[in-house]
Each structure stands twice: as C-alpha cells, then as structure tokens.
Design an enzyme around this catalytic site. Structure first.
Site, PDB file in Angstrom:
ATOM      1  N   ALA A 160       0.841  -1.206   0.000  1.00 33.10           N
ATOM      2  CA  ALA A 160       0.000   0.000   0.000  1.00 33.10           C
ATOM      3  C   ALA A 160       0.870   1.247   0.000  1.00 33.10           C
ATOM      4  O   ALA A 160       1.811   1.355   0.788  1.00 33.10           O
ATOM      5  CB  ALA A 160      -0.899  -0.015   1.231  1.00 33.10           C
ATOM      6  N   ILE A 195       6.649  10.836 -26.931  1.00 30.05           N
ATOM      7  CA  ILE A 195       7.945  10.306 -26.458  1.00 30.05           C
ATOM      8  C   ILE A 195       8.633  11.437 -25.703  1.00 30.05           C
ATOM      9  O   ILE A 195       8.859  12.514 -26.266  1.00 30.05           O
ATOM     10  CB  ILE A 195       8.827   9.850 -27.642  1.00 30.05           C
ATOM     11  CG1 ILE A 195       8.164   8.680 -28.377  1.00 30.05           C
ATOM     12  CG2 ILE A 195      10.225   9.482 -27.167  1.00 30.05           C
ATOM     13  CD1 ILE A 195       8.954   8.189 -29.597  1.00 30.05           C
ATOM     14  N   TYR A 223       8.965  10.802  -4.062  1.00 32.82           N
ATOM     15  CA  TYR A 223       8.566   9.382  -4.057  1.00 32.82           C
ATOM     16  C   TYR A 223       9.746   8.510  -3.626  1.00 32.82           C
ATOM     17  O   TYR A 223       9.644   7.698  -2.699  1.00 32.82           O
ATOM     18  CB  TYR A 223       8.073   8.997  -5.462  1.00 32.82           C
ATOM     19  CG  TYR A 223       7.928   7.522  -5.669  1.00 32.82           C
ATOM     20  CD1 TYR A 223       7.012   6.782  -4.941  1.00 32.82           C
ATOM     21  CD2 TYR A 223       8.718   6.856  -6.622  1.00 32.82           C
ATOM     22  CE1 TYR A 223       6.883   5.412  -5.138  1.00 32.82           C
ATOM     23  CE2 TYR A 223       8.592   5.501  -6.827  1.00 32.82           C
ATOM     24  CZ  TYR A 223       7.676   4.775  -6.080  1.00 32.82           C
ATOM     25  OH  TYR A 223       7.565   3.425  -6.271  1.00 32.82           O
TER      26      TYR A 223
HETATM   27  N1  UDP Z   1       7.496   7.688 -21.411  1.00 28.11           N
HETATM   28  C1  UDP Z   1       7.253   8.365 -22.581  1.00 28.11           C
HETATM   29  N2  UDP Z   1       5.983   8.797 -22.827  1.00 28.11           N
HETATM   30  C2  UDP Z   1       4.941   8.579 -21.966  1.00 28.11           C
HETATM   31  C3  UDP Z   1       5.206   7.858 -20.772  1.00 28.11           C
HETATM   32  C4  UDP Z   1       6.499   7.444 -20.527  1.00 28.11           C
HETATM   33  O1  UDP Z   1       8.161   8.611 -23.380  1.00 28.11           O
HETATM   34  O2  UDP Z   1       3.809   9.013 -22.248  1.00 28.11           O
HETATM   35  C5  UDP Z   1       8.858   7.222 -21.127  1.00 28.11           C
HETATM   36  C6  UDP Z   1       9.458   7.799 -19.844  1.00 28.11           C
HETATM   37  O3  UDP Z   1      10.116   9.008 -20.116  1.00 28.11           O
HETATM   38  C7  UDP Z   1      10.411   6.682 -19.428  1.00 28.11           C
HETATM   39  C8  UDP Z   1       9.757   5.410 -19.951  1.00 28.11           C
HETATM   40  O4  UDP Z   1       8.805   5.833 -20.930  1.00 28.11           O
HETATM   41  O5  UDP Z   1      11.653   6.840 -20.075  1.00 28.11           O
HETATM   42  C9  UDP Z   1       9.022   4.634 -18.868  1.00 28.11           C
HETATM   43  O6  UDP Z   1       8.179   5.530 -18.191  1.00 28.11           O
HETATM   44  P1  UDP Z   1       7.098   5.039 -17.154  1.00 28.11           P
HETATM   45  O7  UDP Z   1       6.325   6.252 -16.696  1.00 28.11           O
HETATM   46  O8  UDP Z   1       6.306   3.919 -17.743  1.00 28.11           O
HETATM   47  O9  UDP Z   1       7.931   4.426 -15.956  1.00 28.11           O
HETATM   48  P2  UDP Z   1       9.096   5.086 -15.045  1.00 28.11           P
HETATM   49  O10 UDP Z   1      10.393   4.667 -15.695  1.00 28.11           O
HETATM   50  O11 UDP Z   1       8.911   6.565 -15.015  1.00 28.11           O
HETATM   51  O12 UDP Z   1       8.896   4.441 -13.718  1.00 28.11           O
END
Ligand code: UDP
Length: 329
Positions: A72, A204, A138
């Site tokens: 949680a 991206i 976080y």
């Molecule tokens: N990402 C992206 N576009 C999006 C969401 C995520 O390019 O709309 C990229 C983000 O910058 C990271 C990767 O995808 O490099 C994974 O992001 P996610 O939020 O899934 O997980 P995180 O690594 O932040 O825990």
C-alpha cells in the site's frame, strides 16, 4: 503461511495475492480501495477494507499472521513532485503505524515494496550498494521507510526484505488481472491505448538522450515474475545473513521507448501514433538493474523473457477490459 498483504487490491499486490493463493497460503488483503479495485480481490481471501494508518484496525487485521507484504502506498514520481507531503504521510508515517501494529500483533516477517527510484541518477552499475540519492519525493519516501526497516531490523523487531522494482509491466498471464490506474502515466498502457485509438497520440519524452536510439532505456519486468519474487522473499527473509536485505527486481535488460513502441505495434498489429516531445523532468537516461542478488538470495529468475511477451499480456487484458476493472461492473 498466513500472510497479510497491504495494497492487495492494487496492481502488483493483486498479482502477488493470486500467486500466494496458488501456492496454498492463507491471505488477508488489507486495502482502503483508494486506488485498488474490489474486483481484483479473490473471494478466497479475507478482505479488510481499512487504511494502513489506522492502528486499531491494523492491529486487529494482523492478528495471528506469519508475515506482512506491504504494497500500500503512493507510487507516482510526477504526483510526488506536485504533492510531496501526501507521499511522506502515506509511504512513511502510515508505514510507521503499520510497523507499530505489526509489533502489537507479534508479526516480524516483513516484505516491503520498494523501488529503483531509491537510487537516483545512476553513477555506475545499479546493484544494491549503489549510492541511494533519490531525486524525487517518491524515492525519498521509499528510501526513508527502508531505513526505518533497517533500524528496526538491527534491534530485532523485524526481519525484512525490501524489493526494489524496476519497471513493473504486463498483466497476469491467465488474463484474470491487469493494470488499471485512474491517471495512467506508464508507457506500455499508454502506447496500447494510443494504438487502440482509445486516447490521443503518445508523446515520447525526449529522443536526445545518450542512448542507442536517443530515447530512455528502462528494465521492464513482468508483474507475474515480480509476484513470484515476493513469495520467494517470504521464505528467504528468515535465512538472510542480515536482518534487513534490499534486493533489486529487474531483468538486467534495457529496452528503449522506441523499442517499446515497436513491440506494441508488432503485438497489436497497429501503428502507435506518436510524436516526440521534451524530456520529462526527473527521468534518468537509463535505469537497468544489476539483478545478481535476486538470483543469489531468492533463487529468482524472470520467466517472461521478452518485451513482446510482456506487451502481449497487457494487450490481452486491455482488449478484455477496455474500461479497466469497471468493465466488469
Ligand atoms: N514515457 C514516454 N511517454 C509517456 C510515458 C512514458 O516517453 O507518455 C517514457 C518515460 O520518459 C520513461 C519510460 O517511458 O523513459 C518509462 O516511463 P514510465 O512512466 O512507464 O515508468 P518510469 O520509468 O517513469 O517508472
């Protein structure tokens, strides 16, 4: 074993509950349903709807249990930048209350859902000894709670394993559970919904990183594999050398944002409409686990080997549940 799972109605928690039941454990799910889904809680569990910050409710719920798996919590990097206090309140202060309840109920075996965000920006291989310099609230909140566990472990109040996940992804392979967040921010579900035309084009976040194709590398690990690692940790925590042990959960393999998009296109047979936008603040270029300790201590090796297999499970669940769990109501 009698296992209490906080956040057991959530994404990773519900997968761990399913795995525990399969292996014959007795499970109590503790969840306030602020983010979890009642539909994800199997009838074979005992369900306690309560806040982990409620000492009386937790002490009662934990009575006669052998172990706690604590999922949680609040989980978004972006959310923590906007409202850090909630992250410290939920992930740290309420965690302390849960530990008070565990002590009162006599439960000392503790598995904690932690994160690679405890490391911050990588300065070398991401093994568990890498410096812990989280760059967002976080990560700070999760690291702070790890330190409490470590201190309590030293005085013999708990034996604990903190599992530091890399990128949890996919859905239960039997199709029964999946990912359903109110404000989805994760790449794979967003790319799938963009391919299915359920939302606009994917952005991206930056293609000018010093990575092979310019987009960020992440270590995607299947949620069923993560779930299995928690069950292995329940046994391992009794025989680890130290009473507090952090363990990475990743595959050791980096996949770029563009490679994820290509995988979604292969799996769905549809183009993922997308454009390139600016970098997202706080995104390190590459986060890939050094996963050796999970094999050494847990005997854990991911079974889902490729990004396509991960995406296939997510796609299968999304097709069956276009509105998430609310599709079932
Ligand atoms: N990402 C992206 N576009 C999006 C969401 C995520 O390019 O709309 C990229 C983000 O910058 C990271 C990767 O995808 O490099 C994974 O992001 P996610 O939020 O899934 O997980 P995180 O690594 O932040 O825990």
């Amino acid at each position: 074993m009698r296992v209490a799972v906080t956040g057991g109605a959530g994404y990773i928690g519900s997968h761990a509950v399913a795995e525990l039941l399969t292996l014959g454990h007795q499970v109590t799910v503790i969840d306030d349903l602020s983010a979890g889904h009642a539909e994800a809680v199997p009838a074979a569990t005992r369900f306690v709807r309560a806040d982990i910050g409620d000492l009386v409710a937790m002490t009662t719920a934990l009575d006669h249990h052998d172990a706690i798996i604590h999922f949680a919590g609040l989980l978004s990097v972006g959310g923590s930048m906007k409202d850090p206090r909630s992250y410290f309140q939920t992930n740290f202060i309420k965690g302390l209350v849960l530990l008070d309840a565990a002590k009162a109920a006599g439960v000392s075996r503790f598995i904690f859902s932690s994160t690679c965000a405890t490391y911050g920006v990588p300065r070398g291989p991401l093994n568990e000894d890498h410096p812990k310099e989280p760059v967002n609230p976080y990560g700070v909140s999760k690291r702070a709670f790890e330190q409490v566990l470590e201190a309590y472990a030293r005085i013999g109040q708990v034996r604990a394993i903190a599992l530091r996940y890399f990128n949890a992804a996919g859905a239960r392979r039997d199709g029964s559970l999946g990912e359903d967040h109110t404000h989805e921010e994760h790449l794979i579900p967003l790319a799938i919904d963009a391919a299915a035309g359920r939302r606009g084009p994917l952005t991206i976040y930056g293609d000018d990183y010093e990575t092979p194709d310019g987009t960020c590398l992440r270590d995607y690990i299947h949620v069923d594999d993560l779930a299995r690692a928690h069950v292995l940790a329940l046994d391992a925590v009794e025989r680890t050398e130290a009473p507090f042990t952090p363990i990475n959960l990743g595959t050791g393999r980096g996949t770029s944002v563009r490679e994820v998009i290509q995988s979604v296109e292969r799996v769905t047979g549809t183009k993922v409409p997308h454009s390139v936008g600016p970098r997202r603040p706080g995104d390190p270029p590459a986060l890939v686990a050094a996963p050796q300790r999970s094999l050494a201590i847990l005997g854990f090796e991911p079974q889902v080997a490729s990004i396509d297999e991960i995406v296939e499970t997510a796609w299968k669940w999304r097709k069956a549940h276009p509105q998430g769990y609310s599709s079932e109501r």
